[in-house]
Design a protein around this motif. Structure first.
Motif, PDB file in Angstrom:
ATOM      1  N   PRO A   1       0.838  -1.213   0.000  1.00 45.55           N
ATOM      2  CA  PRO A   1       0.000   0.000   0.000  1.00 45.55           C
ATOM      3  C   PRO A   1       0.865   1.253   0.000  1.00 45.55           C
ATOM      4  CG  PRO A   1      -0.737  -1.580   1.655  1.00 45.55           C
ATOM      5  CD  PRO A   1       0.596  -2.069   1.161  1.00 45.55           C
ATOM      6  N   ASN A   2       0.355   2.319  -0.607  1.00 47.81           N
ATOM      7  CA  ASN A   2       1.079   3.588  -0.614  1.00 47.81           C
ATOM      8  C   ASN A   2       0.099   4.737  -0.670  1.00 47.81           C
ATOM      9  OD1 ASN A   2       0.241   3.910  -3.318  1.00 47.81           O
ATOM     10  ND2 ASN A   2       2.019   2.782  -4.063  1.00 47.81           N
ATOM     11  N   ALA A   3       0.603   5.931  -0.923  1.00 52.15           N
ATOM     12  CA  ALA A   3      -0.259   7.118  -0.921  1.00 52.15           C
ATOM     13  C   ALA A   3      -1.311   7.076  -2.015  1.00 52.15           C
ATOM     14  CB  ALA A   3       0.603   8.374  -1.065  1.00 52.15           C
ATOM     15  N   LEU A   4      -1.013   6.387  -3.122  1.00 51.05           N
ATOM     16  CA  LEU A   4      -1.948   6.335  -4.244  1.00 51.05           C
ATOM     17  C   LEU A   4      -2.910   5.156  -4.154  1.00 51.05           C
ATOM     18  CD1 LEU A   4       0.401   7.218  -7.245  1.00 51.05           C
ATOM     19  CD2 LEU A   4      -1.180   8.717  -6.030  1.00 51.05           C
TER      20      LEU A   4
ATOM     21  N   GLY B   1      -4.868  -4.749  -4.262  1.00 55.80           N
ATOM     22  CA  GLY B   1      -5.576  -5.915  -4.800  1.00 55.80           C
ATOM     23  C   GLY B   1      -7.054  -5.653  -5.030  1.00 55.80           C
ATOM     24  N   PRO B   2      -7.798  -5.275  -3.973  1.00 58.22           N
ATOM     25  CA  PRO B   2      -9.221  -4.975  -4.171  1.00 58.22           C
ATOM     26  C   PRO B   2      -9.463  -3.848  -5.166  1.00 58.22           C
ATOM     27  CG  PRO B   2      -8.736  -5.269  -1.844  1.00 58.22           C
ATOM     28  CD  PRO B   2      -7.414  -5.262  -2.557  1.00 58.22           C
ATOM     29  N   GLU B   3      -8.577  -2.860  -5.180  1.00 58.41           N
ATOM     30  CA  GLU B   3      -8.748  -1.750  -6.127  1.00 58.41           C
ATOM     31  C   GLU B   3      -8.613  -2.227  -7.565  1.00 58.41           C
ATOM     32  OE1 GLU B   3      -6.131   1.435  -5.095  1.00 58.41           O
ATOM     33  OE2 GLU B   3      -7.036   1.726  -3.109  1.00 58.41           O
ATOM     34  N   PHE B   4      -7.662  -3.124  -7.823  1.00 56.39           N
ATOM     35  CA  PHE B   4      -7.512  -3.650  -9.183  1.00 56.39           C
ATOM     36  C   PHE B   4      -8.772  -4.403  -9.606  1.00 56.39           C
ATOM     37  CE2 PHE B   4      -6.778  -7.371 -11.841  1.00 56.39           C
ATOM     38  CZ  PHE B   4      -6.337  -6.760 -13.004  1.00 56.39           C
TER      39      PHE B   4
END
Length: 354
Positions: free
Chosen positions: A69-72, A77-80
């Protein structure tokens, strides 16, 4: 721009490897299709579609397990998966227009695969440019989320009003770029295999395939106006945005040939997409309020009561909406008469010549 890409879940090496693999896959596909133009069988389309879907799932699992995880991207995984499913669902709706384009230009069945493939390559190039512009805009102007959110809410309202009452064949009109090409470029009305250009009487002419590819490419450019803001509502990481678009588009050609008449049975697809785009639009506006910097709104300070919708909830809403839309659509279409089904079905077969 470089700073945004540098903050991504992917290192520069991973960016390069991803682009190289994508280009190789596209090149191999283009070479194979160019050597043997044909209409793929159901078995062939199923195998290829299963390959790309499986590849997307494996890629998403890898991102879920190994990406930090990072600032963006707080949850890569769930975001993809949320972005990929959203892009895929929007692409399915776009297939209605692709079918009409093929019929409008009387594209022989054995050449349709090549036209789609070249159109997909153009779409990937144009969406790549959109993604970079979007990443730069988000990095510089937090208020751009208000613009994206408002646009998606407007699009959702438009889709909900149209519903399945829209007549895609009557609504479809060639865009200005295509009309200009038809009027001003020396052209032939005869297909020359999958070639975009041919020669006749010593003159270099564009073939109908050139106009088909131009139409597919410019049409997808308009589709990107919905899809790119939508996925940026789910993740701000340009790498995840790009890969979600790549996997959605790579399986689109096989889906076009595979689902055929089934596509027309998704009678409530517009409503389902309206719910998805509306939900993401609200998510974008709430995120913009949470990060607010506009001086005329709350004194330029973040709006404390505005929550950020978590990505797990977004993923649940996306999967649930698509599942309900498919089940309800298929159940309702079962009660339709054969005549109604035939009226809704746009044939993928050899269209009549103009």
């Amino acid at each position: 721009m470089l700073s945004v890409l540098g903050d991504s879940v992917a290192s520069p090496l991973v960016w390069v490897l991803t682009l190289v693999v994508t280009i190789v896959l596209l090149f191999v596909d283009l070479v194979v299709i160019a050597r043997r133009p044909h209409e793929p069988t159901m078995a062939e389309a199923t195998r290829h579609l299963a390959f790309f879907i499986g590849l997307a799932v494996l890629f998403g699992a890898g991102v879920w397990l190994f990406a930090e995880p990072n600032a963006l991207s707080s949850h890569p995984g769930p975001e993809f998966f949320a972005g990929w499913l959203t892009e895929y669902s929007l692409s399915i709706d776009n297939l209605f227009i692709f079918i009409i384009i093929m019929a409008n230009f009387s594209v022989p069945r054995q050449y349709q695969q090549a036209a789609l493939m070249i159109g997909i390559v153009l779409a990937l190039v144009m969406r790549g440019a959109f993604i970079l512009v979007g990443a730069a805009a988000i990095n510089q102007f937090s208020w751009i989320f208000y613009v994206f959110g408002a646009f998606l809410l407007w699009t959702a309202t438009k889709l909900a009003r149209e519903g399945r009452n829209r007549d895609d064949e009557e609504d479809y009109q060639e865009n200005r770029v295509v009309r200009f090409a038809e009027r001003h470029l020396p052209a032939t009305s005869e297909y020359d295999g999958t070639r975009l250009f041919t020669r006749a009487d010593g003159k270099r002419l564009v073939t109908p395939m050139f106009l088909v590819v131009l139409t597919l490419g410019t049409t997808d450019l308009l589709f990107a106006l919905d899809s790119i803001p939508a996925i940026y509502g789910l993740t701000s990481d340009p790498y995840l945005v790009l890969t979600a678009n790549v996997f959605a588009l790579m399986g689109l050609r096989q889906l076009y040939f595979l689902i055929g008449g089934l596509l027309q049975r998704l009678i409530y697809l517009s409503y389902g997409l309206a719910v998805l785009l509306g939900f993401i639009g609200v998510k974008l506006v709430l995120h913009a309020l949470h990060e607010n910097e506009l001086p005329f709104l709350n004194g330029g300070e973040p709006v404390d009561w505005a929550p950020d919708i978590p990505i797990w909830l977004s993923l649940v809403v996306i999967v649930g909406t698509l599942a309900v839309t498919a089940v309800v659509s298929l159940a309702a279409s079962r009660n339709m008469s054969q005549e109604e089904i035939e009226q809704r079905t746009i044939s993928l077969g050899e269209p009549e010549q103009k």
